[in-house]
Scaffold this motif. Structure first.
Motif, short mmCIF file in Angstrom:
data_model
loop_
_atom_site.label_atom_id
_atom_site.label_comp_id
_atom_site.label_asym_id
_atom_site.label_seq_id
_atom_site.Cartn_x
_atom_site.Cartn_y
_atom_site.Cartn_z
N LEU A 1 -67.43 -62.59 -10.06
CA LEU A 1 -67.72 -64.00 -10.30
C LEU A 1 -69.09 -64.20 -10.93
O LEU A 1 -70.06 -63.54 -10.56
N ASN A 2 -69.15 -65.14 -11.86
CA ASN A 2 -70.42 -65.64 -12.38
C ASN A 2 -70.27 -67.15 -12.48
O ASN A 2 -70.06 -67.71 -13.55
N GLY A 3 -70.31 -67.79 -11.32
CA GLY A 3 -69.95 -69.21 -11.23
C GLY A 3 -71.13 -70.14 -11.45
O GLY A 3 -72.29 -69.74 -11.46
N GLN A 4 -70.77 -71.42 -11.59
CA GLN A 4 -71.78 -72.46 -11.77
C GLN A 4 -71.18 -73.79 -11.34
O GLN A 4 -70.04 -74.10 -11.68
N LYS A 5 -71.94 -74.57 -10.61
CA LYS A 5 -71.45 -75.85 -10.12
C LYS A 5 -71.24 -76.83 -11.27
O LYS A 5 -72.06 -76.93 -12.18
N THR A 6 -70.15 -77.55 -11.25
CA THR A 6 -69.82 -78.65 -12.15
C THR A 6 -69.39 -78.20 -13.54
O THR A 6 -68.42 -78.70 -14.10
N TYR A 7 -70.13 -77.24 -14.13
CA TYR A 7 -69.84 -76.83 -15.50
C TYR A 7 -69.77 -75.30 -15.59
O TYR A 7 -70.29 -74.58 -14.74
N ASN A 8 -69.14 -74.83 -16.65
CA ASN A 8 -69.18 -73.41 -17.02
C ASN A 8 -68.61 -72.51 -15.91
O ASN A 8 -67.77 -72.91 -15.13
N GLY A 9 -69.08 -71.27 -15.86
CA GLY A 9 -68.61 -70.30 -14.88
C GLY A 9 -67.46 -69.46 -15.42
O GLY A 9 -66.52 -69.97 -16.02
N VAL A 10 -67.57 -68.13 -15.21
CA VAL A 10 -66.56 -67.20 -15.70
C VAL A 10 -66.28 -66.17 -14.60
O VAL A 10 -67.08 -65.97 -13.69
N ALA A 11 -65.11 -65.51 -14.72
CA ALA A 11 -64.73 -64.50 -13.73
C ALA A 11 -63.84 -63.46 -14.38
O ALA A 11 -63.16 -63.72 -15.38
N LEU A 12 -63.84 -62.27 -13.80
CA LEU A 12 -62.89 -61.22 -14.13
C LEU A 12 -62.08 -60.90 -12.88
O LEU A 12 -62.64 -60.49 -11.86
N VAL A 13 -60.78 -61.12 -12.96
CA VAL A 13 -59.86 -60.78 -11.88
C VAL A 13 -59.16 -59.50 -12.29
O VAL A 13 -58.61 -59.41 -13.39
N TYR A 14 -59.15 -58.50 -11.42
CA TYR A 14 -58.59 -57.20 -11.81
C TYR A 14 -57.82 -56.59 -10.65
O TYR A 14 -58.12 -56.82 -9.47
N GLN A 15 -56.81 -55.81 -10.99
CA GLN A 15 -56.00 -55.16 -9.97
C GLN A 15 -56.86 -54.19 -9.16
O GLN A 15 -57.63 -53.40 -9.71
N SER A 16 -56.72 -54.24 -7.85
CA SER A 16 -57.50 -53.40 -6.96
C SER A 16 -57.31 -51.92 -7.27
O SER A 16 -58.23 -51.11 -7.09
N ALA A 17 -56.13 -51.57 -7.78
CA ALA A 17 -55.82 -50.18 -8.08
C ALA A 17 -56.72 -49.60 -9.17
O ALA A 17 -56.84 -48.37 -9.30
N LEU A 18 -57.36 -50.47 -9.95
CA LEU A 18 -58.27 -49.99 -10.99
C LEU A 18 -59.52 -49.35 -10.40
O LEU A 18 -60.21 -48.58 -11.07
#
Length: 257
Positions: A56-73
């Motif tokens: 996670l690279n979050g931000q309140k109200t605006y913006n914010g990005v994430a990478l969701v990946y399979q645990s097996a990786l």
């Protein structure tokens, strides 16, 4: 392997849809944009229950990005949360390496209008972003850059080119930056695999934009030559855009052999 990008326009609102889509489509890696939440407000346990981890690279109200990946990786390496050297309070980038695959997920500045300060900020941001991508390309042969670029590369990527002529998202300086990515050696994966007319990724909530297919193609997956050699398909999954309370964007999905 499936790699996908999706601007969810608030993870707080769209989290149930993201979880349903993960369960249905089972991408290996999913990049999310516009979380509009701080990291601490996001419960990752529901992702874990589906066999995923989340950076996670979050931000309140605006913006914010994430990478969701399979645990097996397994645990990714060389995780970067913002463009190195750029002092910017806006959370717009996250990158990580999975094995020999480098993945960069970005939420590019919208720009508001070509007369605004935000447009100048966008062009400056793209300049720094371009230099960083060139350095990443030199370092990683297997590189995927994905996200909401807020750029419609050509008139074919806009439902009404005259209406958007020289406007933000479609202005020549923005398109020049996108072309610089291609000149670096990246392939626009969706454009490579789909010649479908009106193959948009974003539709305005207003005026029946989705129903009338009044959209723009502004979400992209760019791949290095080594990744392009493994690519077998890329498409827009429009189904979630028709769900109740949808994001105004649809996922773009790249399939690798």
């Amino acid at each position: 392997m499936k790699i996908a990008t999706w601007n969810v326009n608030s993870l707080n609102v769209r989290k149930p849809q993201v979880l349903i889509w993960l369960a249905q489509q089972q991408p290996t890696i999913l990049g999310l944009q516009e979380l509009k939440q701080i990291n601490e407000a996001i419960d990752g346990s529901e992702f874990t229950a589906l066999g995923y981890q989340i950076l996670l690279n979050g931000q309140k109200t605006y913006n914010g990005v994430a990478l969701v990946y399979q645990s097996a990786l397994g645990e990714p390496s060389d995780v970067v949360y913002d463009i190195p050297g750029l002092e910017d309070p806006q959370r717009r980038v996250i990158a990580a390496t999975f094995g020999d695959l480098r993945v960069i997920n970005a939420y590019v500045v919208n720009g508001e209008s070509i007369e605004s300060e935000k447009y100048r900020y966008k062009l400056n941001w793209l300049e720094v972003f371009s230099k960083w991508l060139a350095a990443e390309m030199a370092q990683h042969s297997n590189l995927v850059v994905m996200g909401d670029f807020n750029i419609a590369p050509t008139d074919a990527d806009v439902y009404d080119p005259e209406r958007f002529k020289d406007a933000v998202l479609c202005s020549q300086p923005e398109r020049d930056h996108f072309n610089r990515f291609l000149e670096m050696g990246f392939t626009d994966a969706l454009n490579r695999f789909s010649s479908e007319e009106g193959n948009f990724t974003w539709w305005d909530y207003r005026g029946g934009g989705y129903r009338r297919n009044h959209g723009l193609r502004i979400d992209h997956i760019l791949v290095s030559p080594a990744v392009q050699a493994k690519a077998i398909a890329c498409h827009v999954d429009k189904e979630p855009r028709g769900w109740e309370r949808p994001s105004d964007h649809a996922p773009v999905v790249l399939t690798l052999a």
